[in-house]
Design a protein around this motif. Structure first.
Motif, mmCIF file in Angstrom:
data_model
loop_
_atom_site.group_PDB
_atom_site.id
_atom_site.type_symbol
_atom_site.label_atom_id
_atom_site.label_comp_id
_atom_site.label_asym_id
_atom_site.label_seq_id
_atom_site.Cartn_x
_atom_site.Cartn_y
_atom_site.Cartn_z
ATOM 1 N N PRO B 174 0.816 -1.227 0.000
ATOM 2 C CA PRO B 174 0.000 0.000 0.000
ATOM 3 C C PRO B 174 0.849 1.277 0.000
ATOM 4 O O PRO B 174 0.435 2.284 -0.566
ATOM 5 C CB PRO B 174 -0.793 -0.103 1.308
ATOM 6 C CG PRO B 174 -0.795 -1.542 1.665
ATOM 7 C CD PRO B 174 0.479 -2.122 1.120
ATOM 8 N N GLU B 175 2.004 1.225 0.609
ATOM 9 C CA GLU B 175 2.879 2.409 0.674
ATOM 10 C C GLU B 175 3.247 2.930 -0.707
ATOM 11 O O GLU B 175 3.637 4.072 -0.865
ATOM 12 C CB GLU B 175 4.177 2.105 1.445
ATOM 13 C CG GLU B 175 4.016 1.837 2.908
ATOM 14 C CD GLU B 175 3.396 0.476 3.219
ATOM 15 O OE1 GLU B 175 2.725 0.355 4.236
ATOM 16 O OE2 GLU B 175 3.560 -0.459 2.400
ATOM 17 N N LEU B 177 1.158 2.927 -3.258
ATOM 18 C CA LEU B 177 -0.077 3.156 -4.017
ATOM 19 C C LEU B 177 -0.016 4.405 -4.902
ATOM 20 O O LEU B 177 -0.466 4.387 -6.057
ATOM 21 C CB LEU B 177 -1.274 3.250 -3.058
ATOM 22 C CG LEU B 177 -2.635 3.404 -3.729
ATOM 23 C CD1 LEU B 177 -2.969 2.203 -4.596
ATOM 24 C CD2 LEU B 177 -3.735 3.616 -2.700
ATOM 25 N N ALA B 178 0.519 5.495 -4.365
ATOM 26 C CA ALA B 178 0.577 6.727 -5.164
ATOM 27 C C ALA B 178 1.476 6.522 -6.384
ATOM 28 O O ALA B 178 1.121 6.903 -7.506
ATOM 29 C CB ALA B 178 1.067 7.896 -4.305
ATOM 30 N N ASP B 179 2.629 5.884 -6.173
ATOM 31 C CA ASP B 179 3.522 5.600 -7.307
ATOM 32 C C ASP B 179 2.830 4.698 -8.328
ATOM 33 O O ASP B 179 2.912 4.916 -9.537
ATOM 34 C CB ASP B 179 4.794 4.877 -6.823
ATOM 35 C CG ASP B 179 5.599 5.733 -5.856
ATOM 36 O OD1 ASP B 179 5.605 6.962 -6.027
ATOM 37 O OD2 ASP B 179 6.217 5.163 -4.935
ATOM 38 N N ILE B 181 -0.403 4.160 -8.931
ATOM 39 C CA ILE B 181 -1.493 4.802 -9.672
ATOM 40 C C ILE B 181 -0.962 5.795 -10.696
ATOM 41 O O ILE B 181 -1.405 5.825 -11.845
ATOM 42 C CB ILE B 181 -2.493 5.453 -8.687
ATOM 43 C CG1 ILE B 181 -3.341 4.348 -8.043
ATOM 44 C CG2 ILE B 181 -3.378 6.477 -9.388
ATOM 45 C CD1 ILE B 181 -4.367 4.822 -7.049
ATOM 46 N N CYS B 182 0.019 6.590 -10.298
ATOM 47 C CA CYS B 182 0.551 7.588 -11.238
ATOM 48 C C CYS B 182 1.279 6.929 -12.405
ATOM 49 O O CYS B 182 1.141 7.350 -13.553
ATOM 50 C CB CYS B 182 1.456 8.574 -10.510
ATOM 51 S SG CYS B 182 0.527 9.606 -9.362
ATOM 52 N N ARG B 185 -1.280 5.337 -14.861
ATOM 53 C CA ARG B 185 -1.893 6.333 -15.745
ATOM 54 C C ARG B 185 -0.902 6.876 -16.767
ATOM 55 O O ARG B 185 -1.265 7.128 -17.914
ATOM 56 C CB ARG B 185 -2.461 7.472 -14.909
ATOM 57 C CG ARG B 185 -3.780 7.097 -14.269
ATOM 58 C CD ARG B 185 -4.689 8.300 -14.249
ATOM 59 N NE ARG B 185 -6.058 7.917 -14.010
ATOM 60 C CZ ARG B 185 -6.959 8.722 -13.479
ATOM 61 N NH1 ARG B 185 -6.631 9.967 -13.146
ATOM 62 N NH2 ARG B 185 -8.195 8.327 -13.307
ATOM 63 N N PRO B 191 -6.423 2.409 -13.743
ATOM 64 C CA PRO B 191 -6.803 1.596 -12.567
ATOM 65 C C PRO B 191 -8.316 1.395 -12.526
ATOM 66 O O PRO B 191 -9.069 2.362 -12.541
ATOM 67 C CB PRO B 191 -6.340 2.452 -11.378
ATOM 68 C CG PRO B 191 -5.364 3.440 -11.944
ATOM 69 C CD PRO B 191 -5.789 3.676 -13.347
ATOM 70 N N PHE B 196 -7.954 -4.323 -1.041
ATOM 71 C CA PHE B 196 -7.015 -4.188 0.064
ATOM 72 C C PHE B 196 -7.007 -5.469 0.876
ATOM 73 O O PHE B 196 -8.061 -6.060 1.113
ATOM 74 C CB PHE B 196 -7.406 -3.002 0.949
ATOM 75 C CG PHE B 196 -7.025 -1.685 0.348
ATOM 76 C CD1 PHE B 196 -7.788 -1.107 -0.643
ATOM 77 C CD2 PHE B 196 -5.870 -1.035 0.752
ATOM 78 C CE1 PHE B 196 -7.417 0.102 -1.216
ATOM 79 C CE2 PHE B 196 -5.496 0.178 0.186
ATOM 80 C CZ PHE B 196 -6.273 0.744 -0.796
ATOM 81 N N LYS B 204 -4.430 -1.706 9.524
ATOM 82 C CA LYS B 204 -4.179 -1.034 8.252
ATOM 83 C C LYS B 204 -3.836 -2.086 7.197
ATOM 84 O O LYS B 204 -3.430 -3.207 7.523
ATOM 85 C CB LYS B 204 -3.073 -0.002 8.399
ATOM 86 C CG LYS B 204 -1.761 -0.538 8.899
ATOM 87 C CD LYS B 204 -0.779 0.566 9.247
ATOM 88 C CE LYS B 204 -1.123 1.243 10.549
ATOM 89 N NZ LYS B 204 -0.111 2.129 11.085
ATOM 90 N N PRO B 205 -4.019 -1.752 5.922
ATOM 91 C CA PRO B 205 -3.793 -2.775 4.889
ATOM 92 C C PRO B 205 -2.325 -3.175 4.782
ATOM 93 O O PRO B 205 -1.433 -2.347 4.940
ATOM 94 C CB PRO B 205 -4.273 -2.094 3.605
ATOM 95 C CG PRO B 205 -4.229 -0.630 3.884
ATOM 96 C CD PRO B 205 -4.493 -0.474 5.348
ATOM 97 N N LEU B 220 -12.772 3.619 -11.030
ATOM 98 C CA LEU B 220 -12.093 2.725 -10.101
ATOM 99 C C LEU B 220 -13.103 2.124 -9.139
ATOM 100 O O LEU B 220 -13.790 2.845 -8.426
ATOM 101 C CB LEU B 220 -11.016 3.514 -9.344
ATOM 102 C CG LEU B 220 -10.214 2.752 -8.291
ATOM 103 C CD1 LEU B 220 -9.497 1.562 -8.897
ATOM 104 C CD2 LEU B 220 -9.201 3.690 -7.637
#
Lengths: 246, 246
Positions: B174-175, B177-179, B181-182, B185, B191, B196, B204-205, B220
């Protein structure tokens, strides 16, 4: 202080330090999402903050009972809604601390100093405005749909207002997560912290709360999920705690 | 079929259609993440698929017992690991269906037809390679850290191999996730679906599984969360179901 109530208005007790708020029964009323987001905003003492799309003013008003910020600006495009929020500020004697600006958030950087604020908060309209059945002058529709401002408008404005390492807090729908993350990065707001909100254990998430840091380094941490209802159908202890009712 | 086992190797029963796999006790062994990801891959009949960083070959081998794909290529950069995966393919008599390619995934598009595959799957190394204490020739390290391939390498290669609307399936932390998704795209992999994985309710996941569609339209959807352990410390029914042991 005597505050005049208009037709369809009522005063609601926020159950926090005696704070109260005026709501109009015919308009969009603040919901649990505003309360959860307010609680998620870990703003420091003496912070200067902006709430984009403040509506009733719920976020700056409720936050004044939870955090010791020095000044909050609530930006609201709808004149009648902004006027009602101003009366709520007066009702709580918070005129020194909270200023409601009846402006388009796309104009906010003409009224507020860019690169100056410690935190920007937003509980923006969640729904895309691509449905034909929306009445664009309806207050409820404006509060719920991206009619007057898009997600990108909110994020761009937040990025401009925040100072280095200032925090942007937002609550939104999980379906928009990819858009949110990509727009945040595009405007140099690094996603740092995220919390998923589920109706109950086992359900897919209903909402997400996210904190992004201006020019922060990439490192996204997940909070424990927040469940609204327990197996017994009652609010969970976590929700009671947020509402200050534990 | 008689398959020779080397030192430190053992044969494991996959508890699915009699499928078996060879593992080397000294190397990185496949874990629950590979099994969960395989189960997440909703590949259609007669699909042509690629597994990037196939390791032991667990994903194409196990998937052959669950889905009726027509051909899978398993890309593995480590020669001894790829050789072991090939023997596992033979052990299951799957040589017609599964081909292990001992190549760098960054070279995969020189060996496999671009814009041709229905699905690309990856359980890539999770950890950034920015730690000084990694031995870069160690098989475990190569399987776990982004030494031979970065997250971007995996996503770029997947995007090139997939045909229009083909699906990319990945499991990751999960850490990131931002990388994730970006980068998805950026390479036109939209996505579409995310799940999760939590050790237990309230945590937390630990992991995320994501499906992205090449040139898909933005939408999504979240799956229900997957909890690995119940309150009793035993696997949940969902996990038993995935392992085919309900």
């Amino acid at each position: 202080m005597n505050i005049e109530l208009k037709e369809n208005e009522k005063i609601e007790d926020l159950q926090c330090n005696g704070l109260k708020i005026i709501q109009n029964k015919k308009w969009f009323c603040f919901g649990m999402d505003a309360v959860l987001l307010t609680n998620y905003c870990n703003v420091k003492n003496n912070s200067k903050i902006v709430d984009l799309g403040t509506g009733t003013g719920i976020i700056p008003i409720l936050l004044s009972g939870k955090r010791n910020y020095s000044k909050a600006y609530g930006v609201e495009i709808q004149t009648e809604v902004a006027e009602m929020a101003k009366r709520s500020v007066e009702l709580n004697n918070l005129q020194e601390k909270i200023e409601i600006l009846n402006i388009d958030l796309n104009e906010a950087t003409n009224h507020l100093e860019p690169h100056y604020f410690d935190a920007v908060i937003s509980n923006p309209p969640y729904k895309l405005s691509n449905s034909g059945i929306i009445n664009p002058t309806d207050q409820k529709a404006i509060s719920r749909h991206e009619i007057k401002c898009s997600l990108e408008d909110v994020i761009r404005t937040a990025a401009t207002l925040l100072k280095q390492y200032g925090n942007f807090y937002m609550i939104h729908r999980p379906e928009r997560l990819a858009d949110i993350i990509c727009l945040l990065r595009q405007y140099k707001l690094e996603p740092k912290q995220i919390r998923f909100i589920h109706s109950k254990v086992g359900d897919k998430p209903k909402m997400i709360m996210i904190r992004a840091s201006k020019h922060g380094k990439p490192e996204l941490k997940f909070d424990n999920p927040l469940y609204i209802y327990g197996d017994d159908g009652k609010y969970t202890d976590d929700v009671y705690k947020i509402y200050g009712m534990e």
